[in-house]
Design an enzyme around this catalytic site. Sequence first.
Site, PDB file in Angstrom:
ATOM      1  N   GLU A 436       0.834  -1.188   0.000  1.00 25.47           N
ATOM      2  CA  GLU A 436       0.000   0.000   0.000  1.00 25.47           C
ATOM      3  C   GLU A 436       0.877   1.250   0.000  1.00 25.47           C
ATOM      4  O   GLU A 436       1.749   1.408   0.849  1.00 25.47           O
ATOM      5  CB  GLU A 436      -0.878  -0.018   1.264  1.00 25.47           C
ATOM      6  CG  GLU A 436      -1.657   1.234   1.489  1.00 25.47           C
ATOM      7  CD  GLU A 436      -2.035   1.406   2.960  1.00 25.47           C
ATOM      8  OE1 GLU A 436      -1.516   0.666   3.810  1.00 25.47           O
ATOM      9  OE2 GLU A 436      -2.840   2.289   3.235  1.00 25.47           O
ATOM     10  N   ASP A 509      -0.271  -1.225   6.218  1.00 25.66           N
ATOM     11  CA  ASP A 509      -0.041  -0.713   7.572  1.00 25.66           C
ATOM     12  C   ASP A 509      -0.926  -1.409   8.587  1.00 25.66           C
ATOM     13  O   ASP A 509      -1.997  -1.907   8.255  1.00 25.66           O
ATOM     14  CB  ASP A 509      -0.318   0.794   7.613  1.00 25.66           C
ATOM     15  CG  ASP A 509       0.800   1.575   6.943  1.00 25.66           C
ATOM     16  OD1 ASP A 509       1.927   1.035   6.893  1.00 25.66           O
ATOM     17  OD2 ASP A 509       0.539   2.687   6.464  1.00 25.66           O
ATOM     18  N   ASP A 511      -2.843  -0.208  10.633  1.00 27.51           N
ATOM     19  CA  ASP A 511      -3.857   0.730  11.130  1.00 27.51           C
ATOM     20  C   ASP A 511      -5.181   0.516  10.390  1.00 27.51           C
ATOM     21  O   ASP A 511      -5.316  -0.421   9.608  1.00 27.51           O
ATOM     22  CB  ASP A 511      -3.369   2.175  10.989  1.00 27.51           C
ATOM     23  CG  ASP A 511      -3.084   2.521   9.533  1.00 27.51           C
ATOM     24  OD1 ASP A 511      -3.414   1.694   8.643  1.00 27.51           O
ATOM     25  OD2 ASP A 511      -2.530   3.601   9.270  1.00 27.51           O
ATOM     26  N   ASP A 513      -6.666   2.190   7.980  1.00 33.36           N
ATOM     27  CA  ASP A 513      -6.587   2.264   6.522  1.00 33.36           C
ATOM     28  C   ASP A 513      -5.966   1.001   5.939  1.00 33.36           C
ATOM     29  O   ASP A 513      -6.400   0.495   4.907  1.00 33.36           O
ATOM     30  CB  ASP A 513      -5.747   3.480   6.095  1.00 33.36           C
ATOM     31  CG  ASP A 513      -6.497   4.781   6.332  1.00 33.36           C
ATOM     32  OD1 ASP A 513      -7.742   4.715   6.500  1.00 33.36           O
ATOM     33  OD2 ASP A 513      -5.843   5.839   6.365  1.00 33.36           O
TER      34      ASP A 513
END
Length: 644
Positions: A436, A509, A511, A513
């Site tokens: 990403e 990641d 997180d 997102d």
Amino acid sequence: MSEQEIMEMEQTPKYDENQIQVLEGLEAVRKRPGMYIGTTSSRGLHHLVNEIVDNSIDEALAGYCSKIEVTVKKGDVITVKDNGRGIPVGIHPQAGIPTLEVVFTILHAGGKFGGGGYKVSGGLHGVGASVVNALSEWLEVEVDNGEKLYKMRFERGKTVLPITAVGESSGETGTKVTFKPDAFIFEDTVYDYEVLLTRLREQAFLNAGVNIVLSDERGEELISDDLKYDGGIRDYVSYINSKKSAENISDVIYVSGEKNTSTCEVALQYTDSYNEMMLSFANNIHTVDGGTHEAGFKSALTKVINDYARKYNFIKEADKGLSGEDVREGLTVVISVKLLEAQFEGQTKGKLGNSEIRGFVDGLVYDRLTDYFEENPSVAKSVLDKALTALRAREAARRARENERRKSPLDSASLPGKLADCQNRDPAKTEIFIVEGDSAGGSAKGGRDREYQAILPLWGKMLNVEKARIDKVYGNDKLTPVVTALGTGLGEDFNIEKLRYGKVIIMADADVDGAHIRTLLLTFFFRYMKPLIERGHVYLAQPPLYKIAKGKVEKYAHTEEERVRLLNEIGQDAVVQRYKGLGEMNPDQLRETTMLPENRVMIQVTLEDAIKADEIFTVLMGDKVEPRREFIEANARYVNNLDV
Ligand code: 1YM
């Protein structure tokens, strides 16, 4: 028990010799448990419960049992109790010992003697109570036959308490089995409540009216689920669709019939989603790979809808007609057949092979659905409108595909510009990291071993395939690079032989997102490249959350607990750096922590449970807010791991 086994027993009437055979039999199970229950992993551990519950279910099918209670006690001890007739306690005519003892000590004695009944043959199923006994540290069985309460106890398969009348009948007949799985045999002896619940709920749906209660006494608070579905597989279909973020466009349609010694039940309902969900069972066993019952259903449905479409001029006589995929778009269907001597085929015994079942199901479904559509023209119209839209979308997708090819006839196989390919061409050795963001992509390119590691950076808003028909998926500028890089094509054209990398690793990641892009990609793989997941090619990279440094020592922690442990190890005055994203790591760090096979932690994505996976994707990716919130609360674990 087979005729042959009974004959062998008749030749060895002496109790002593029998005892020796019994011990040898159960010893064989302990030596090679995998041969009897498939695996000694968590899956095998849960399988023990199924084996005992299946005997209660058989008793329910025979019409004598209405309630089954399954309890997980402290120490992961399992109790299964039913209110059937109780396993017979009298002397078994061939074995010369009490039937109860036969059931728990002689291999394959779980089956009904002399054949008959819907018992399954072969595979991992029906091995019965003696295998559970052999693989338990201890097992106790109590039988109330309406006169007396009898008890037996075994330790690692050996009888330590022969059959004993321990009291008078409570007034209610039944069987109660309590066992503790042997920690010497199983890698993991902790029961997962959700796994038990999913399978018991499935059995409650398949056996209408049977009350199954699951309880967990291990924690502070008692957890319990009371399952009883008078509508049987009709309720199953409603249940599945209630979890979807889709609207229903028909009622639940139910078809049942019997022929010779077989029975068939089908429940189906159309929704406005773009996916089909087909679950099939033979003798209550989930046939993951389908088989003749599914084939019969599919062929009947395609015929019924095409015949109706021609008769009422939805399509012209000369048109090619609607495909199976067109008529199943948005369909949820549960098929359950019961038959004598079911043949389970294929490597995992997940495919029904009995050829006579195909014609039976086909004929039954064709007749009943034809009547249904004639009697319910407004439902027929909604279903046809949907199928015709699916047909048009598929044709548009095909044209788009051909256009793509025509545009660049010479280099149609050209790889996406952003791909940093590897040198090795052998998919057994290669891997692709789908990363990403451009900056993380840059670090990954710098940190990779270019011999066998390829990098494909993704950026921008990814398409949610759950809310798009196939024509929007083809040629999508975010998905096309993934498809071209993997080399396999997608949907109907998917060909695993063409896969260019053995490991497809999603690196995002840790997180929200990152979780989002991970889910979007997994949804895409699940809907359009399912074998990629089924064959275990898909992995999730697990970048560390923290770097802990003290002097020259650098350590990485993937979880909060690991951070605490490492700080205790190397000292509290260490410098802790929290990584907010992959982009913050330099190429060397990314290689060391996340890409190097010796060091990295990866989750292999599996398809343990198709309904769970379907639920995850329909609920997470759909647009009904309420089920999504409930789902995330109930499945925080799944959502975090995305280990479908
Ligand atoms: C908690 C586990 O095993 N229930 C159970 C098992 C049997 C019967 C009833 C039963 C079957 C029959 C006749 C028959 C079994 N019996 C046998 C065998 N619950 C549990 N409840 N009477 C009772 O099939 O004819 C095997 S299982 F072989 F002894 F008949």
